[in-house]
Every structure is written in C-alpha cells, then in structure tokens.
Motif scaffolding. Structure first.
Motif, mmCIF file in Angstrom:
data_model
loop_
_atom_site.group_PDB
_atom_site.id
_atom_site.type_symbol
_atom_site.label_atom_id
_atom_site.label_comp_id
_atom_site.label_asym_id
_atom_site.label_seq_id
_atom_site.Cartn_x
_atom_site.Cartn_y
_atom_site.Cartn_z
ATOM 1 N N PHE A 53 6.848 -12.921 -1.443
ATOM 2 C CA PHE A 53 6.902 -13.352 -0.054
ATOM 3 C C PHE A 53 7.883 -14.503 0.100
ATOM 4 N N VAL A 54 8.403 -14.627 1.306
ATOM 5 C CA VAL A 54 9.169 -15.800 1.734
ATOM 6 C C VAL A 54 8.583 -16.220 3.070
ATOM 7 N N GLU A 55 8.075 -17.441 3.142
ATOM 8 C CA GLU A 55 7.443 -17.939 4.359
ATOM 9 C C GLU A 55 8.331 -18.979 5.015
ATOM 10 N N GLU A 71 4.446 -15.420 -4.518
ATOM 11 C CA GLU A 71 3.870 -14.085 -4.665
ATOM 12 C C GLU A 71 2.428 -14.086 -4.168
ATOM 13 N N TYR A 72 2.068 -12.984 -3.485
ATOM 14 C CA TYR A 72 0.676 -12.736 -3.128
ATOM 15 C C TYR A 72 0.107 -11.708 -4.096
ATOM 16 N N ARG A 73 -1.180 -11.896 -4.449
ATOM 17 C CA ARG A 73 -1.831 -10.966 -5.379
ATOM 18 C C ARG A 73 -3.248 -10.657 -4.911
ATOM 19 N N ARG A 74 -3.646 -9.415 -5.126
ATOM 20 C CA ARG A 74 -5.041 -9.011 -4.977
ATOM 21 C C ARG A 74 -5.466 -8.415 -6.311
ATOM 22 N N PRO A 75 -5.928 -9.249 -7.244
ATOM 23 C CA PRO A 75 -6.322 -8.731 -8.556
ATOM 24 C C PRO A 75 -7.513 -7.787 -8.486
ATOM 25 N N LEU A 195 7.936 -13.110 5.357
ATOM 26 C CA LEU A 195 8.617 -11.886 4.959
ATOM 27 C C LEU A 195 8.019 -11.407 3.647
ATOM 28 N N LEU A 196 7.804 -10.094 3.565
ATOM 29 C CA LEU A 196 7.113 -9.507 2.425
ATOM 30 C C LEU A 196 7.921 -8.378 1.812
#
Length: 223
Positions: A53-55, A71-75, A195-196
């Motif tokens: 991501f870029v915020e 980075e976004y994560r859903r482990p 942005l993703l």
C-alpha cells in the motif's frame, strides 16, 4: 490500556486493513456494467492474504501530503496487520476486538475496539464486505456503484448520524477483481487516499499529488 483514538485516521486504518489484500486482476468483458452485488462478490476473499500500500495523508499544515508505504496482511480471518515501512516503522495489529500499535523505540499501545462504538461498527461492516454480505453492509451504509468491469467505483455513505457528521463517504476504486484505491472523504478535512496492489506498485518517489490522484481513480472511472 491506553485511551482509544477517535479521529478518522483510526477509522481509515481499520477500513484499509480490512480491504487491503486484493486478488490479481483478470480482464473481464470491457463493456459490461457493474452493480454493487458484482463488486462485492469480487471483493470477498479468504485469508491468508497480503498486499502493498501507499497512503497519502493530507493536511493544511503540509505543502504536499505525507506519503506512507508498507504492507497490509491478513494472516488469518481473525487477524489484520498494517505494517508501515517508510518514512517510519510502525505495525498495527487488530485481533480479538483489540488493536495494538508497535513503533520502533516506543512502548506498544493497546486499546479495545469495544470502547468506540463507531469503530466497532466499521469492523462489523467491513467484515460483512469481506464476506460479500450486502444486507449486513447496508445496515450501516448506503451503497452506490458506477462504471464497468474494467473501471468501477463503490461508494459507501454512512447512515449513522454521528459518523456522517465526521465522514462524508468512502469510495472504493477498482478494476476487475482488483481493489486499487480507497478514498476517504472526511467532513471539513483533506481527502485521504490509500493506493493498493497494482496501483501502489505503480507509484514512483517523484510522482506529483495530482498524478497520484489520477492513479487512484484510474482512466475512465465513472465518478
């Protein structure tokens, strides 16, 4: 427990965490129009997943928006992680109704989502979004879709008066099955963009603010 943040940054953070990891884009028929059901069916996805991501965080005190990347994560289905890598290091983890914020050189902060009804409502709403459950999502937001399968938007306008006093709308921008940008419009404040996936990877260090907005919206997106 530390005191729960109540500003829109916390709400935007939770939204971004819940929507961050999007599957790779596969080009669908160009002329096909979309509705909310079509979009929700493609945003629904299981864990584990991750995306860059870029915020862009605007402020009247800044000449240009502050740019965060990471980075976004859903482990797993119950855990959401937002890792900021630049311009500083910070990790936010949401799990079991709590959020923990860890920043290099500082003590970790922990707070309960249950102490903020608006934030807890957002958590439930976007859990419904990840499940593709339109009925549950519409308990909290009015949905409006536009565009084609190549370039679509899904706008969420809050029904709750307290939240609507602070937040005009959240708009998702996508292409096919790829969620590329989240645009949050606070009341009386600068628009915030995250942005993703492919859009985040296309960002360059010298890209101007207007170019970043175009990258968020995408050419030909109806808005």
């Amino acid at each position: 427990m530390t005191q729960l943040p109540t500003n829109l940054r916390a709400r935007t953070l939770l939204l971004a965490l819940l929507l961050a990891a999007a599957p790779l884009y596969a080009a669908p028929p160009e002329a096909a129009r979309v509705d909310a059901d079509w979009i929700l069916a493609r945003l629904a996805r299981p864990a584990p997943d991750r995306t860059a991501f870029v915020e862009l965080r605007g402020s009247k005190l800044l000449k240009t928006p502050l740019r965060l990347s990471g980075e976004y994560r859903r482990p797993d289905a119950a855990t959401l992680v937002r890792e900021v890598r630049a311009p500083y290091a910070e990790t936010t983890t949401i799990r079991a109704g709590e959020a923990m914020i860890a920043r290099a050189g500082k003590p970790s902060r922990r707070f309960s989502l249950a102490r903020a009804p608006e934030l807890a409502g957002l958590q439930a709403s976007f859990g419904a979004l990840l499940a593709g459950d339109r009925a549950a999502l519409e308990q909290h937001y009015r949905l409006a879709s536009a565009g084609t399968r190549q370039h679509w938007t899904l706008t969420l306008a809050p029904k709750d008066a307290a939240l609507a006093a602070r937040l005009q709308a959240i708009t998702l921008y996508g292409r096919g099955a790829e969620l590329r940008c989240i645009e949050t419009q606070p009341v009386g404040a600068e628009t915030q963009r995250t942005l993703l996936a492919g859009a985040a990877q296309a960002v360059t260090p010298v890209m101007a603010t207007d170019a970043l907005a175009m990258l968020c919206h995408g050419d030909g997106v109806a808005r």
